[in-house]
Design an enzyme around this catalytic site. Structure first.
Site, PDB file in Angstrom:
ATOM      1  N   ARG A  37       0.871  -1.176   0.000  1.00  0.00           N
ATOM      2  CA  ARG A  37       0.000   0.000   0.000  1.00  0.00           C
ATOM      3  C   ARG A  37       0.908   1.226   0.000  1.00  0.00           C
ATOM      4  O   ARG A  37       2.025   1.180   0.499  1.00  0.00           O
ATOM      5  CB  ARG A  37      -0.874   0.014   1.245  1.00  0.00           C
ATOM      6  CG  ARG A  37      -1.853  -1.138   1.325  1.00  0.00           C
ATOM      7  CD  ARG A  37      -2.548  -1.144   2.690  1.00  0.00           C
ATOM      8  NE  ARG A  37      -3.529  -2.209   2.768  1.00  0.00           N
ATOM      9  CZ  ARG A  37      -3.290  -3.419   3.274  1.00  0.00           C
ATOM     10  NH1 ARG A  37      -2.092  -3.717   3.750  1.00  0.00           N
ATOM     11  NH2 ARG A  37      -4.240  -4.325   3.314  1.00  0.00           N
ATOM     12  N   LYS A  61      -1.422  -3.833  12.213  1.00  0.00           N
ATOM     13  CA  LYS A  61      -2.148  -3.603  13.459  1.00  0.00           C
ATOM     14  C   LYS A  61      -2.033  -4.821  14.376  1.00  0.00           C
ATOM     15  O   LYS A  61      -1.907  -5.950  13.903  1.00  0.00           O
ATOM     16  CB  LYS A  61      -3.629  -3.342  13.173  1.00  0.00           C
ATOM     17  CG  LYS A  61      -3.892  -2.117  12.340  1.00  0.00           C
ATOM     18  CD  LYS A  61      -5.371  -2.059  11.985  1.00  0.00           C
ATOM     19  CE  LYS A  61      -5.616  -1.023  10.910  1.00  0.00           C
ATOM     20  NZ  LYS A  61      -6.938  -1.139  10.339  1.00  0.00           N
ATOM     21  N   HIS A 130      -3.070   3.258  -6.302  1.00  0.00           N
ATOM     22  CA  HIS A 130      -3.720   1.988  -5.943  1.00  0.00           C
ATOM     23  C   HIS A 130      -3.821   1.053  -7.145  1.00  0.00           C
ATOM     24  O   HIS A 130      -3.907  -0.165  -6.980  1.00  0.00           O
ATOM     25  CB  HIS A 130      -5.093   2.254  -5.320  1.00  0.00           C
ATOM     26  CG  HIS A 130      -5.555   1.146  -4.439  1.00  0.00           C
ATOM     27  ND1 HIS A 130      -4.940   0.835  -3.246  1.00  0.00           N
ATOM     28  CD2 HIS A 130      -6.556   0.246  -4.591  1.00  0.00           C
ATOM     29  CE1 HIS A 130      -5.550  -0.196  -2.696  1.00  0.00           C
ATOM     30  NE2 HIS A 130      -6.523  -0.574  -3.491  1.00  0.00           N
ATOM     31  N   ARG A 133      -1.189  -1.580  -7.037  1.00  0.00           N
ATOM     32  CA  ARG A 133      -1.530  -2.706  -6.146  1.00  0.00           C
ATOM     33  C   ARG A 133      -2.499  -3.657  -6.854  1.00  0.00           C
ATOM     34  O   ARG A 133      -2.323  -4.876  -6.821  1.00  0.00           O
ATOM     35  CB  ARG A 133      -2.127  -2.150  -4.859  1.00  0.00           C
ATOM     36  CG  ARG A 133      -2.462  -3.176  -3.798  1.00  0.00           C
ATOM     37  CD  ARG A 133      -2.789  -2.459  -2.492  1.00  0.00           C
ATOM     38  NE  ARG A 133      -3.523  -3.252  -1.553  1.00  0.00           N
ATOM     39  CZ  ARG A 133      -2.970  -4.094  -0.682  1.00  0.00           C
ATOM     40  NH1 ARG A 133      -1.666  -4.245  -0.645  1.00  0.00           N
ATOM     41  NH2 ARG A 133      -3.711  -4.783   0.154  1.00  0.00           N
ATOM     42  N   HIS A 159      -4.400  -8.830   3.360  1.00  0.00           N
ATOM     43  CA  HIS A 159      -5.843  -8.765   3.599  1.00  0.00           C
ATOM     44  C   HIS A 159      -6.198  -9.614   4.813  1.00  0.00           C
ATOM     45  O   HIS A 159      -5.726 -10.739   4.942  1.00  0.00           O
ATOM     46  CB  HIS A 159      -6.622  -9.301   2.396  1.00  0.00           C
ATOM     47  CG  HIS A 159      -6.609  -8.387   1.217  1.00  0.00           C
ATOM     48  ND1 HIS A 159      -6.861  -8.839  -0.060  1.00  0.00           N
ATOM     49  CD2 HIS A 159      -6.404  -7.058   1.101  1.00  0.00           C
ATOM     50  CE1 HIS A 159      -6.809  -7.824  -0.902  1.00  0.00           C
ATOM     51  NE2 HIS A 159      -6.524  -6.728  -0.216  1.00  0.00           N
ATOM     52  N   TYR A 168      -9.966 -10.231  -7.065  1.00  0.00           N
ATOM     53  CA  TYR A 168      -8.978 -10.381  -8.132  1.00  0.00           C
ATOM     54  C   TYR A 168      -9.158 -11.656  -8.946  1.00  0.00           C
ATOM     55  O   TYR A 168      -8.406 -11.911  -9.872  1.00  0.00           O
ATOM     56  CB  TYR A 168      -7.557 -10.336  -7.554  1.00  0.00           C
ATOM     57  CG  TYR A 168      -7.284  -9.009  -6.909  1.00  0.00           C
ATOM     58  CD1 TYR A 168      -7.105  -7.870  -7.677  1.00  0.00           C
ATOM     59  CD2 TYR A 168      -7.248  -8.879  -5.528  1.00  0.00           C
ATOM     60  CE1 TYR A 168      -6.891  -6.639  -7.091  1.00  0.00           C
ATOM     61  CE2 TYR A 168      -7.025  -7.650  -4.934  1.00  0.00           C
ATOM     62  CZ  TYR A 168      -6.846  -6.533  -5.711  1.00  0.00           C
ATOM     63  OH  TYR A 168      -6.643  -5.324  -5.138  1.00  0.00           O
TER      64      TYR A 168
END
Length: 186
Positions: A37, A61, A130, A133, A159, A168
């Site tokens: 990202r 995170k 983006h 990506r 993800h 995708y």
């Protein structure tokens, strides 16, 4: 972006002789070959880069992390870029990508990307960061089906949910056409 668009951008980046040409080539090739990202790219520090093992560690995170392998073509480029910097700029906690001696921010990256697109002869209004990506994920599945499954792609993209990655798996028109043409119903 199509593979042709991506190659056109890469061709320009490889030919560029600007003051920041190595940095720019490295940034956009990293985005296109790792699925990073833009926020992950601009927050990347030297302690996250392992040139010996050819990996980048992305902190996520909840003290989670993901390890991204570097494409073999990028390791020498990254080493060359690192060698072009001053000693204080490659300290472990320093940002990898600088813009006029300060950390590059997402907005600055966006401006550089639009400029590179224009100089490469691509429409700057058509593509966003983006897209790199998305291009990575799409091309990874289209061109490397024998080595990449949805779970691997999910890990590469970071993800949380496989449903985010399933976007995708769209089938190309040519594949649909072959399926219909080979359907022996009549």
């Amino acid at each position: 972006m199509t593979l042709t668009d991506l190659k056109q951008l890469f061709d320009y980046l490889e030919r560029s002789q600007s003051r920041f040409s190595i940095r720019n080539e490295l940034m956009f090739k990293l985005l296109a070959t790792t699925g990073l990202r833009r926020s992950e790219l601009v927050s990347l520090t030297w302690e996250q880069v392992d040139l010996v093992n050819e990996t980048i560690r992305i902190d996520r995170k909840g003290k989670k992390e993901r390890i991204l392998p570097l494409h073999p073509h990028l390791t020498p480029l990254l080493a060359s870029y690192k060698a072009s910097l001053r000693a204080y700029q490659i300290y472990q906690t320093e940002p990898v990508f600088l813009n006029n001696r300060k950390a590059l921010d997402p907005r600055g990256l966006h401006v550089i990307f639009k400029d590179m697109l224009k100089k490469a002869g691509l429409p700057p209004t058509r593509f966003t960061l983006h897209h790199l990506r998305h291009t990575f994920a799409t091309l990874m599945l289209q061109q490397n089906k024998e080595n990449v499954d949805l779970r691997t792609l999910q890990e590469l993209l970071g993800h949380e949910s496989i449903t985010s990655t399933q976007v995708y798996t769209h089938v190309e028109f040519e594949q649909k056409k072959k399926a219909i043409d080979s359907f022996r119903i009549f």
